[in-house]
Motif scaffolding. Structure first.
Motif, short mmCIF file in Angstrom:
data_model
loop_
_atom_site.label_atom_id
_atom_site.label_comp_id
_atom_site.label_asym_id
_atom_site.label_seq_id
_atom_site.Cartn_x
_atom_site.Cartn_y
_atom_site.Cartn_z
N GLY A 39 44.93 42.43 33.34
CA GLY A 39 43.79 41.81 33.99
C GLY A 39 42.58 42.68 34.22
N GLY A 40 42.63 43.96 33.84
CA GLY A 40 41.48 44.83 34.04
C GLY A 40 40.27 44.34 33.27
N GLY A 41 39.13 44.29 33.93
CA GLY A 41 37.89 43.88 33.28
C GLY A 41 37.66 42.38 33.26
N VAL A 42 38.64 41.60 33.72
CA VAL A 42 38.48 40.13 33.74
C VAL A 42 38.79 39.57 35.12
CG1 VAL A 42 38.85 39.77 31.27
CG2 VAL A 42 40.81 39.80 32.81
N GLY A 43 38.62 40.38 36.14
CA GLY A 43 38.84 39.91 37.50
C GLY A 43 40.20 40.23 38.07
N GLY A 44 41.01 40.99 37.34
CA GLY A 44 42.34 41.37 37.82
C GLY A 44 43.42 40.41 37.37
N GLY A 45 44.66 40.81 37.66
CA GLY A 45 45.82 40.04 37.23
C GLY A 45 45.84 38.60 37.71
N PRO A 46 45.58 38.34 39.00
CA PRO A 46 45.60 36.95 39.47
C PRO A 46 44.57 36.06 38.77
CG PRO A 46 45.81 38.44 41.32
CD PRO A 46 45.49 39.29 40.13
N SER A 47 43.39 36.60 38.50
CA SER A 47 42.36 35.83 37.82
C SER A 47 42.78 35.51 36.38
CB SER A 47 41.05 36.61 37.81
OG SER A 47 40.07 35.94 37.05
N LEU A 48 43.31 36.51 35.69
CA LEU A 48 43.77 36.29 34.32
C LEU A 48 44.92 35.31 34.29
CD1 LEU A 48 43.62 36.93 31.32
CD2 LEU A 48 45.15 38.87 31.74
N ALA A 49 45.87 35.45 35.21
CA ALA A 49 47.01 34.53 35.26
C ALA A 49 46.54 33.10 35.50
CB ALA A 49 48.00 34.95 36.33
N ALA A 50 45.58 32.90 36.37
CA ALA A 50 45.08 31.55 36.65
C ALA A 50 44.48 30.93 35.39
CB ALA A 50 44.02 31.61 37.76
N ARG A 51 43.70 31.70 34.66
CA ARG A 51 43.09 31.17 33.43
C ARG A 51 44.13 30.93 32.35
NH1 ARG A 51 37.94 34.74 32.20
NH2 ARG A 51 39.25 36.42 32.98
N TYR A 52 45.05 31.85 32.21
CA TYR A 52 46.09 31.73 31.19
C TYR A 52 46.99 30.53 31.46
CZ TYR A 52 50.31 32.81 28.53
OH TYR A 52 51.39 32.73 27.69
N VAL A 53 47.50 30.43 32.68
CA VAL A 53 48.40 29.33 33.02
C VAL A 53 47.69 27.99 32.86
CG1 VAL A 53 49.70 28.25 34.90
CG2 VAL A 53 49.93 30.70 34.48
N GLY A 54 46.45 27.90 33.31
CA GLY A 54 45.69 26.67 33.16
C GLY A 54 45.53 26.26 31.71
N ALA A 55 45.16 27.22 30.86
CA ALA A 55 44.97 26.93 29.43
C ALA A 55 46.31 26.60 28.76
CB ALA A 55 44.32 28.13 28.75
N LEU A 56 47.36 27.33 29.11
CA LEU A 56 48.69 27.08 28.54
C LEU A 56 49.16 25.67 28.87
CD1 LEU A 56 51.46 27.91 27.29
CD2 LEU A 56 52.04 28.79 29.57
N GLU A 57 49.11 25.31 30.14
CA GLU A 57 49.61 24.02 30.56
C GLU A 57 48.78 22.87 29.98
OE1 GLU A 57 50.04 24.28 34.83
OE2 GLU A 57 52.06 25.08 34.60
N ALA A 58 47.47 23.04 29.90
CA ALA A 58 46.62 22.01 29.30
C ALA A 58 46.93 21.84 27.82
CB ALA A 58 45.14 22.37 29.50
N SER A 59 47.11 22.94 27.12
CA SER A 59 47.42 22.89 25.69
C SER A 59 48.75 22.21 25.42
CB SER A 59 47.43 24.32 25.13
OG SER A 59 47.85 24.31 23.79
N VAL A 60 49.78 22.59 26.16
CA VAL A 60 51.11 21.99 25.96
C VAL A 60 51.08 20.51 26.33
CG1 VAL A 60 53.51 22.02 26.72
CG2 VAL A 60 52.35 24.16 26.19
N ALA A 61 50.39 20.16 27.39
CA ALA A 61 50.33 18.76 27.82
C ALA A 61 49.73 17.86 26.75
CB ALA A 61 49.54 18.64 29.12
#
Length: 109
Positions: free
Chosen positions: A19-41
């Motif tokens: 998450g360095g440079g993109v708002g940290g781990g929690p920020s990256l996880a939020a974006r990743y999980v959101g994109a992953l779940e939307a894509s799979v759905a």
């Protein structure tokens, strides 16, 4: 989809370290999980297994695909590992059961 009716996504808990440079781990996880779940759905509906996903950054973000892998791999041909597998998954399921449906990975087909 060629007989495929779901997706299992591994190595999700490593996101925090990237998450360095993109708002940290929690920020990256939020974006990743959101994109992953939307894509799979879009293609598979709710058929998503979150695996290797036990970081706090991930666990509290899941809204779709509530099946959470609660164990290490199950080895049917190693009887000495069965008891420890059941104990570990039982304890993990106490937490994970509050956030989703624990997957015990104990079945072979």
């Amino acid at each position: 989809a060629a007989g495929v009716d779901g997706v299992k996504v591994d190595v999700q808990s490593g996101l925090a370290s990237l998450g360095g440079g993109v708002g940290g781990g929690p920020s990256l996880a939020a974006r990743y999980v959101g994109a992953l779940e939307a894509s799979v759905a879009t293609t598979f509906g709710p058929h998503l297994i979150h695996c290797m996903c036990h970081s706090t950054e991930n666990l509290y973000r899941y809204t779709h695909g509530s099946l959470l892998r609660a164990s290490d791999d199950f080895y049917p041909s190693r009887p000495a590992s069965h008891t420890m597998h059941i104990v570990n998954v039982g304890y993990n399921s106490l937490l994970l059961g509050e956030l989703g449906v624990p997957d015990w990975d104990m079945f072979t087909s």
